[in-house]
Scaffold this motif. Structure first.
Motif, PDB file in Angstrom:
ATOM      1  N   ALA A 219      55.994 -37.487  15.595  1.00  0.00           N
ATOM      2  CA  ALA A 219      56.304 -37.174  16.842  1.00  0.00           C
ATOM      3  C   ALA A 219      56.530 -38.568  17.228  1.00  0.00           C
ATOM      4  N   GLY A 220      57.539 -38.740  18.190  1.00  0.00           N
ATOM      5  CA  GLY A 220      58.036 -39.881  18.728  1.00  0.00           C
ATOM      6  C   GLY A 220      57.251 -40.072  20.119  1.00  0.00           C
ATOM      7  N   LEU A 221      56.653 -39.241  20.749  1.00  0.00           N
ATOM      8  CA  LEU A 221      55.947 -39.126  22.081  1.00  0.00           C
ATOM      9  C   LEU A 221      54.470 -38.620  21.424  1.00  0.00           C
ATOM     10  N   VAL A 222      53.461 -39.571  21.455  1.00  0.00           N
ATOM     11  CA  VAL A 222      51.983 -39.389  21.109  1.00  0.00           C
ATOM     12  C   VAL A 222      51.181 -39.458  22.273  1.00  0.00           C
ATOM     13  N   PRO A 223      50.549 -38.351  22.683  1.00  0.00           N
ATOM     14  CA  PRO A 223      49.919 -38.240  23.923  1.00  0.00           C
ATOM     15  C   PRO A 223      48.479 -38.799  23.606  1.00  0.00           C
ATOM     16  N   ASP A 224      48.033 -39.493  24.770  1.00  0.00           N
ATOM     17  CA  ASP A 224      46.734 -40.231  24.746  1.00  0.00           C
ATOM     18  C   ASP A 224      45.819 -39.624  25.818  1.00  0.00           C
ATOM     19  N   PRO A 225      44.975 -38.833  25.615  1.00  0.00           N
ATOM     20  CA  PRO A 225      44.327 -38.320  24.491  1.00  0.00           C
ATOM     21  C   PRO A 225      45.072 -37.270  23.759  1.00  0.00           C
ATOM     22  N   ALA A 226      44.888 -36.817  22.473  1.00  0.00           N
ATOM     23  CA  ALA A 226      45.530 -35.771  22.016  1.00  0.00           C
ATOM     24  C   ALA A 226      44.869 -34.446  22.823  1.00  0.00           C
ATOM     25  N   PRO A 227      45.785 -33.482  22.816  1.00  0.00           N
ATOM     26  CA  PRO A 227      45.090 -32.236  23.708  1.00  0.00           C
ATOM     27  C   PRO A 227      44.276 -31.547  22.661  1.00  0.00           C
ATOM     28  N   PRO A 228      43.138 -30.898  23.123  1.00  0.00           N
ATOM     29  CA  PRO A 228      42.416 -30.162  22.514  1.00  0.00           C
ATOM     30  C   PRO A 228      43.089 -28.925  21.791  1.00  0.00           C
ATOM     31  N   LEU A 229      42.717 -28.121  20.997  1.00  0.00           N
ATOM     32  CA  LEU A 229      43.382 -27.129  20.165  1.00  0.00           C
ATOM     33  C   LEU A 229      42.308 -25.882  20.177  1.00  0.00           C
ATOM     34  N   LEU A 230      42.946 -24.635  20.726  1.00  0.00           N
ATOM     35  CA  LEU A 230      42.435 -23.607  20.698  1.00  0.00           C
ATOM     36  C   LEU A 230      42.942 -22.397  20.261  1.00  0.00           C
ATOM     37  N   LEU A 231      42.478 -21.558  19.228  1.00  0.00           N
ATOM     38  CA  LEU A 231      43.182 -20.469  18.728  1.00  0.00           C
ATOM     39  C   LEU A 231      42.665 -19.199  19.121  1.00  0.00           C
ATOM     40  N   ALA A 232      43.640 -18.424  19.511  1.00  0.00           N
ATOM     41  CA  ALA A 232      43.482 -16.920  19.903  1.00  0.00           C
ATOM     42  C   ALA A 232      42.978 -16.258  18.755  1.00  0.00           C
ATOM     43  N   ALA A 233      41.773 -15.592  18.988  1.00  0.00           N
ATOM     44  CA  ALA A 233      41.068 -14.985  17.663  1.00  0.00           C
ATOM     45  C   ALA A 233      40.311 -13.524  18.213  1.00  0.00           C
ATOM     46  N   LEU A 234      40.486 -12.512  17.392  1.00  0.00           N
ATOM     47  CA  LEU A 234      39.861 -11.372  17.494  1.00  0.00           C
ATOM     48  C   LEU A 234      38.910 -10.863  16.526  1.00  0.00           C
ATOM     49  N   ARG A 235      39.066 -10.864  15.311  1.00  0.00           N
ATOM     50  CA  ARG A 235      38.068 -10.405  14.457  1.00  0.00           C
ATOM     51  C   ARG A 235      37.405 -11.555  13.733  1.00  0.00           C
ATOM     52  N   PRO A 236      36.472 -11.339  12.868  1.00  0.00           N
ATOM     53  CA  PRO A 236      35.388 -12.439  12.254  1.00  0.00           C
ATOM     54  C   PRO A 236      36.283 -13.620  11.569  1.00  0.00           C
ATOM     55  N   GLY A 237      37.158 -13.305  10.808  1.00  0.00           N
ATOM     56  CA  GLY A 237      37.970 -14.042  10.159  1.00  0.00           C
ATOM     57  C   GLY A 237      38.800 -15.308  10.883  1.00  0.00           C
ATOM     58  N   MET A 238      39.323 -14.751  11.866  1.00  0.00           N
ATOM     59  CA  MET A 238      40.431 -15.583  12.773  1.00  0.00           C
ATOM     60  C   MET A 238      39.226 -16.621  13.897  1.00  0.00           C
ATOM     61  N   LEU A 239      38.091 -15.494  14.170  1.00  0.00           N
ATOM     62  CA  LEU A 239      37.237 -16.317  15.084  1.00  0.00           C
ATOM     63  C   LEU A 239      36.439 -17.519  14.229  1.00  0.00           C
ATOM     64  N   ARG A 240      36.182 -17.137  12.881  1.00  0.00           N
ATOM     65  CA  ARG A 240      35.727 -18.201  12.171  1.00  0.00           C
ATOM     66  C   ARG A 240      36.556 -19.650  12.053  1.00  0.00           C
ATOM     67  N   LEU A 241      37.633 -19.121  11.872  1.00  0.00           N
ATOM     68  CA  LEU A 241      38.816 -20.210  11.796  1.00  0.00           C
ATOM     69  C   LEU A 241      39.067 -21.064  13.146  1.00  0.00           C
ATOM     70  N   ALA A 242      38.612 -20.394  14.115  1.00  0.00           N
ATOM     71  CA  ALA A 242      38.909 -21.039  15.485  1.00  0.00           C
ATOM     72  C   ALA A 242      37.758 -22.091  15.794  1.00  0.00           C
ATOM     73  N   GLY A 243      36.695 -21.652  15.000  1.00  0.00           N
ATOM     74  CA  GLY A 243      35.432 -22.650  15.199  1.00  0.00           C
ATOM     75  C   GLY A 243      35.554 -23.593  14.110  1.00  0.00           C
ATOM     76  N   ARG A 244      36.265 -23.539  13.066  1.00  0.00           N
ATOM     77  CA  ARG A 244      36.471 -24.446  11.857  1.00  0.00           C
ATOM     78  C   ARG A 244      37.441 -25.559  12.189  1.00  0.00           C
TER      79      ARG A 244
END
Length: 324
Positions: free
Chosen positions: A152-177
């Motif tokens: 990336a030629g533009l690097v934000p400081d700070p980097a933004p937090p990342l969140l994941l849309a999740a519904l069921r256990p597999g994706m919810l665990r992925l969001a936490g991990r």
């Protein structure tokens, strides 16, 4: 749940219905004085996820800005990273990037892109974004895409937090991990207690953003009629059907699913029980709506985000739903 170290959050979905985008400036500028802390955008068929937030970043320079969500299939990985980096640099420390798989309708039917291996695509995108938004040069063959020599030629400081849309256990665990938390929607306040523990398996301090559908000021019959149409539009999409089967609503939705499949749309809507509409769609006088939203916070939502439907200009209802 918030504590003394974490500000109490109260969010609103933008852009707003009933007002042209340029005319939303004064109301969005007023939101911090009303007690709103966040504005969150989405991306389906109304507006892209970034432009409304870019406007809000100037109109109300203290609001936190979040996407809920940007689909991981409809932009290339580098394009997604560049878009996020640009907004994060324009509003340092105030932007949160929420991504998700979206649905087969938006990805395949609207964007002519195969909706394949959504779990892996979400995981791969999160891992790529971590590296790219930190300014790393990325050359890697992920399971669902390959990136060669991107920095990336533009690097934000700070980097933004990342969140994941999740519904069921597999994706919810992925969001936490792999992410900093999860974005959830179309669930009741009580359902939060079912989904939140999966996210928190990834560690302490994970954020849970909930988009909450609110119909303030309508009488119960009208609100339930609108709510049934909203529910049917989502619950017949495979990912949301599976979500509510996981939550234990198979019996509640059995009649609706069967009739919808048979093409009996009116009968399918009528088959959605009142108590299900009342659980999934917040309605009633503004004070009752606020109390219902507070139940989500008590159950573990850290950022409630109101997605409001009103008759006409929403200004007065937005003021009435402000936190007390």
């Amino acid at each position: 749940m918030s504590d003394d170290a974490t500000p109490r959050r109260w969010g609103l979905t933008i852009p707003l219905d009933g007002i042209s985008l340029p005319d939303q400036r004064n109301l969005i500028a007023e939101l911090p004085d009303l007690g709103y802390t966040d504005v969150w955008s989405s991306e389906s068929s109304v507006a892209d996820a970034f432009t409304p937030l870019a406007l809000a970043s100037v109109w109300a320079p203290t609001l936190r800005l979040g996407t809920a969500i940007v689909p991981v299939f409809t932009r290339g990985p580098a394009t997604l990273a560049i878009s996020a980096a640009t907004l994060a640099a324009a509003a340092p420390g105030r932007f949160v990037l929420g991504v998700g798989t979206s649905s087969n309708v938006i990805v395949e039917k609207w964007n002519s892109t195969p909706f394949e291996e959504p779990f892996k695509r979400a995981r791969d995108t999160l891992q790529f974004l971590r590296a790219a938004l930190a300014g790393e040069k990325v050359t890697h063959k992920y399971d669902t895409f390959e990136v060669s020599g991107f920095r990336a030629g533009l690097v934000p400081d700070p980097a933004p937090p990342l969140l994941l849309a999740a519904l069921r256990p597999g994706m919810l665990r992925l969001a936490g991990r792999e992410a900093d938390g999860a974005i959830v929607n179309w669930l009741s306040a009580d359902d939060v207690r079912t989904v939140a523990p999966y996210v928190h398996e990834g560690g302490a301090g994970k954020e849970i953003v909930a988009r909450i559908f609110v119909l303030p000021g309508f009488d119960a019959e009208t609100a339930r009629s609108i709510g049934r149409r909203m529910i049917a539009a989502y619950m017949n999409v495979p990912v949301y059907r599976a979500f509510h089967e996981f939550l234990g609503r198979s019996e509640d939705f059995e009649g609706m699913w069967r009739l919808w499949g048979e093409g009996e749309r009116s009968a399918a809507l009528a088959a959605i029980p009142d108590h299900v509409v009342d659980q999934l769609v917040v309605h009633g006088p503004p004070e009752a709506c606020r109390e219902h939203i507070e139940r989500y916070v008590e159950a573990g939502v850290t950022t409630p985000v109101i997605a409001m439907t009103t008759a006409g200009d929403p200004t007065e209802m937005i003021r009435a739903l402000a936190p007390r």
